[in-house]
Each structure stands twice: as structure tokens, then as C-alpha cells.
Enzyme design. Structure first.
Site, PDB file in Angstrom:
ATOM      1  N   ARG A 104      -1.242 -17.904   8.773  1.00 20.62           N
ATOM      2  CA  ARG A 104      -2.468 -17.362   8.202  1.00 20.62           C
ATOM      3  C   ARG A 104      -3.601 -18.367   8.355  1.00 20.62           C
ATOM      4  O   ARG A 104      -3.411 -19.577   8.234  1.00 20.62           O
ATOM      5  CB  ARG A 104      -2.286 -17.025   6.715  1.00 20.62           C
ATOM      6  CG  ARG A 104      -1.129 -16.102   6.402  1.00 20.62           C
ATOM      7  CD  ARG A 104      -1.257 -14.752   7.089  1.00 20.62           C
ATOM      8  NE  ARG A 104      -2.398 -14.006   6.601  1.00 20.62           N
ATOM      9  CZ  ARG A 104      -2.370 -13.227   5.523  1.00 20.62           C
ATOM     10  NH1 ARG A 104      -1.259 -13.131   4.796  1.00 20.62           N
ATOM     11  NH2 ARG A 104      -3.433 -12.549   5.158  1.00 20.62           N
ATOM     12  N   PRO A 123      -5.992  -5.049   1.922  1.00 17.80           N
ATOM     13  CA  PRO A 123      -6.363  -5.014   0.504  1.00 17.80           C
ATOM     14  C   PRO A 123      -5.470  -5.953  -0.311  1.00 17.80           C
ATOM     15  O   PRO A 123      -4.249  -5.917  -0.194  1.00 17.80           O
ATOM     16  CB  PRO A 123      -6.125  -3.553   0.114  1.00 17.80           C
ATOM     17  CG  PRO A 123      -6.214  -2.794   1.400  1.00 17.80           C
ATOM     18  CD  PRO A 123      -5.647  -3.714   2.440  1.00 17.80           C
ATOM     19  N   GLU A 124      -6.092  -6.806  -1.104  1.00 18.46           N
ATOM     20  CA  GLU A 124      -5.346  -7.713  -1.969  1.00 18.46           C
ATOM     21  C   GLU A 124      -5.426  -7.199  -3.403  1.00 18.46           C
ATOM     22  O   GLU A 124      -5.903  -6.088  -3.640  1.00 18.46           O
ATOM     23  CB  GLU A 124      -5.877  -9.135  -1.807  1.00 18.46           C
ATOM     24  CG  GLU A 124      -5.681  -9.666  -0.385  1.00 18.46           C
ATOM     25  CD  GLU A 124      -6.049 -11.130  -0.223  1.00 18.46           C
ATOM     26  OE1 GLU A 124      -6.202 -11.831  -1.240  1.00 18.46           O
ATOM     27  OE2 GLU A 124      -6.186 -11.587   0.927  1.00 18.46           O
ATOM     28  N   LYS A 153       0.560  -5.565  -5.626  1.00 20.75           N
ATOM     29  CA  LYS A 153      -0.322  -4.751  -4.793  1.00 20.75           C
ATOM     30  C   LYS A 153       0.154  -3.299  -4.699  1.00 20.75           C
ATOM     31  O   LYS A 153      -0.320  -2.538  -3.846  1.00 20.75           O
ATOM     32  CB  LYS A 153      -0.421  -5.357  -3.391  1.00 20.75           C
ATOM     33  CG  LYS A 153      -1.011  -6.762  -3.377  1.00 20.75           C
ATOM     34  CD  LYS A 153      -1.048  -7.322  -1.967  1.00 20.75           C
ATOM     35  CE  LYS A 153      -1.482  -8.774  -1.956  1.00 20.75           C
ATOM     36  NZ  LYS A 153      -1.487  -9.345  -0.591  1.00 20.75           N
ATOM     37  N   ARG A 171      -3.742   2.256  10.341  1.00 16.64           N
ATOM     38  CA  ARG A 171      -2.700   1.437  10.972  1.00 16.64           C
ATOM     39  C   ARG A 171      -1.289   1.813  10.517  1.00 16.64           C
ATOM     40  O   ARG A 171      -0.308   1.330  11.074  1.00 16.64           O
ATOM     41  CB  ARG A 171      -2.972  -0.046  10.713  1.00 16.64           C
ATOM     42  CG  ARG A 171      -4.322  -0.486  11.284  1.00 16.64           C
ATOM     43  CD  ARG A 171      -4.593  -1.957  11.056  1.00 16.64           C
ATOM     44  NE  ARG A 171      -3.673  -2.788  11.829  1.00 16.64           N
ATOM     45  CZ  ARG A 171      -3.702  -4.120  11.825  1.00 16.64           C
ATOM     46  NH1 ARG A 171      -4.600  -4.756  11.076  1.00 16.64           N
ATOM     47  NH2 ARG A 171      -2.844  -4.812  12.543  1.00 16.64           N
ATOM     48  N   HIS A 186      -6.437  10.144  10.518  1.00  8.38           N
ATOM     49  CA  HIS A 186      -5.669   9.199   9.695  1.00  8.38           C
ATOM     50  C   HIS A 186      -5.533   9.634   8.237  1.00  8.38           C
ATOM     51  O   HIS A 186      -5.090   8.847   7.407  1.00  8.38           O
ATOM     52  CB  HIS A 186      -6.255   7.788   9.757  1.00  8.38           C
ATOM     53  CG  HIS A 186      -6.492   7.281  11.142  1.00  8.38           C
ATOM     54  ND1 HIS A 186      -5.493   7.235  12.088  1.00  8.38           N
ATOM     55  CD2 HIS A 186      -7.621   6.794  11.743  1.00  8.38           C
ATOM     56  CE1 HIS A 186      -5.990   6.741  13.216  1.00  8.38           C
ATOM     57  NE2 HIS A 186      -7.266   6.475  13.034  1.00  8.38           N
TER      58      HIS A 186
END
Length: 271
Positions: A260, A2-3, A57, A109, A90
Site C-alpha cells: 500500500r 470505501p473505508e 466496513k 468492479r 452496474h
């Protein structure tokens, strides 16, 4: 990952359900996130939530006693659910409210974070040295020109540097540079004010449009009501390596820059 737009969409989704509500319980099922959830995080219990803000963020849940700092990491999400909603895989943390709802943090994760801080957030090590918000007036051509002065690094790496400007991750750096016609490998300190002015405009427009579209869903991201973001349908270069440029038809190039994936058009984007 997520940005900024995805985090802002999440903030907009959860804030109306949290502000002015009292926390009655914090349930931590798995404290082993990117950083262990501190015992002090339970200090939020009994507190009324004053506001939900975003810095870069990070999501900041404000109370009189302190601030809960949440980072979604690579795959985290926050959902507003009825209290006692069955736990799924999760689901690591529940912030339970007096009104019968709860904020649930899910992170497959476990690169996300749930922290507590009692001093002004500007003093927190994660927040103290952050650059300006890209959608604020503090991010402007002159500020960017000054920040890039003498820098020999590629402009894309600088655009993703949170000390220069926060929240411009890989997806939106690719898109903004394409829209501004700037090659991602251009030496940052040599880009003139005219090009930087256009770049600032494009960063702001692309981020604002992504927020309006609910963010970009490529794999893990869903917003606070579980729906995906739709900005992926508007991507011109990210994830389109070896496909035709939407502007000129030339095949897009794909390289690795700062570990990247970087996609660009060799004709439309110049050094």
C-alpha cells in the site's frame, strides 16, 4: 475503497429510509460479486427491517429472520431511490420496499458482497474475529499496547489489521500516524504508551471528522444521496507524496508498505 467513515456515512444515509419498512422484493441482476449472492438472501422478502448497523466496513440490515450483510468492496455504493427508477450500468441489486422506495446496490468492479446470515453475526466467519470499533471505548491505549506487545511489524500495518482494530484503512492510517508524529515503519511492539495514547486520540478524531465531512471521495465513493465526501480537502499526507509537509515544509516521502502507498514526513514523524 470505501473505508469506515464512508461506510458509516452510507449507513446514516440509508437507515432512516429502511428501518420499520417491509421488504416486498429482492431483485438480483448479477449475483457474481466477490462472493455469489446466495439464494437465501431472498429470505428478507416479507420481513420488516429492524435496524441498520455497521460492524467494521460491513453494513448489517437486521430482520427477525436474519441479517443481510453488505460490503461495498472497492467501488460499491448504496442509494435510496423511487421504485422503478431506470436501471443503469452496474446496478446489480434492488431491495424493494412497500413504501415505494428501494435500496439500490451499484458496484462497477464487483468486489462488493451481499450475503445472508441467520445466526448471531458474531458467529459469521467474516465478523467473528474482528477487533474493537475505533470509535468505541474498547479501543483505548491499554488495549492497543496489549495487542501490539511483541509485534515487530510496522505500526501502520498493525493499525490496518482488523484483528487489532477495525476500519482504519490506508487513508486514515496515513493521516493518524502523521497527526501523532509516528513514523509508519516504527516497530509496533516498541512504541511506548504515551505515543500510543496520542495515536488512539488521533485515530478517533480523524475518523469522527471524516464522518462529519461525509467521508473521503478520491474516485468512486458517493454517499447515499449521490453526493461526494469532502474530507479529501483536509488530507495532510495521503496522496501528497513529494509535496510539502503542511506542518514543516519538508518534502513528504512516499514508499510502499504492505503493498500500500504510504506517505509521511521524515522530520515530523519519528521512529
Amino acid at each position: 475503497m470505501p473505508e469506515l467513515p464512508e461506510v458509516e456515512v452510507t449507513r446514516q444515509g440509508i437507515a432512516p429510509y429502511l428501518v420499520d419498512q417491509t421488504v416486498v422484493e429482492l431483485i438480483v441482476r448479477n449475483a457474481s460479486l466477490r462472493w455469489p449472492v446466495p439464494d437465501l438472501a431472498h429470505n428478507i422478502v416479507g420481513q420488516t427491517i429492524l435496524s441498520v448497523r455497521r460492524r467494521a466496513k460491513y453494513l448489517l440490515i437486521d430482520t427477525e429472520a436474519g441479517i443481510t450483510i453488505v460490503h461495498l468492496g472497492m467501488s460499491g455504493s448504496l442509494r435510496i431511490l423511487p421504485r422503478n427508477t431506470p436501471v443503469e450500468k452496474h446496478d446489480h441489486i434492488d431491495l424493494v420496499l412497500a413504501n415505494g422506495r428501494m435500496l439500490r446496490f451499484n458496484d462497477p468492479r464487483r468486489f462488493g458482497a451481499w450475503l445472508w446470515y441467520e445466526l448471531p453475526e458474531e458467529a459469521h466467519p467474516l465478523l467473528a474475529k474482528l477487533g474493537p470499533e475505533p470509535l468505541s471505548e474498547a479501543f483505548n491505549p491499554l488495549q492497543l499496547l496489549t495487542a501490539l506487545k511483541g509485534k515487530k511489524k510496522a505500526i501502520k500495518l498493525c493499525l490496518m489489521d482488523n484483528h487489532i482494530v477495525v476500519g482504519v484503512g490506508n487513508i486514515y492510517a496515513n493521516e493518524a500516524l502523521f497527526a501523532a508524529g509516528i513514523h509508519p515503519e516504527s516497530e509496533a511492539g516498541k512504541i511506548d504508551i504515551e505515543k500510543l495514547t496520542l495515536l488512539v486520540v488521533e485515530v478517533k478524531q480523524i475518523l469522527a471528522q471524516a464522518i462529519k465531512q461525509g467521508g473521503t471521495t478520491l474516485k468512486d465513493f458517493t454517499n447515499a444521496d449521490g453526493k461526494p465526501g469532502y474530507f479529501a480537502q483536509k488530507l495532510h499526507v495521503y496522496g501528497r507524496g513529494s509535496k510539502s509537509c503542511t506542518h514543516c515544509g519538508n518534502l513528504l516521502s512516499e514508499i510502499r508498505l504492505g503493498q500500500r502507498t504510504t506517505v509521511f514526513c521524515g522530520l515530523c514523524q519519528t521512529k
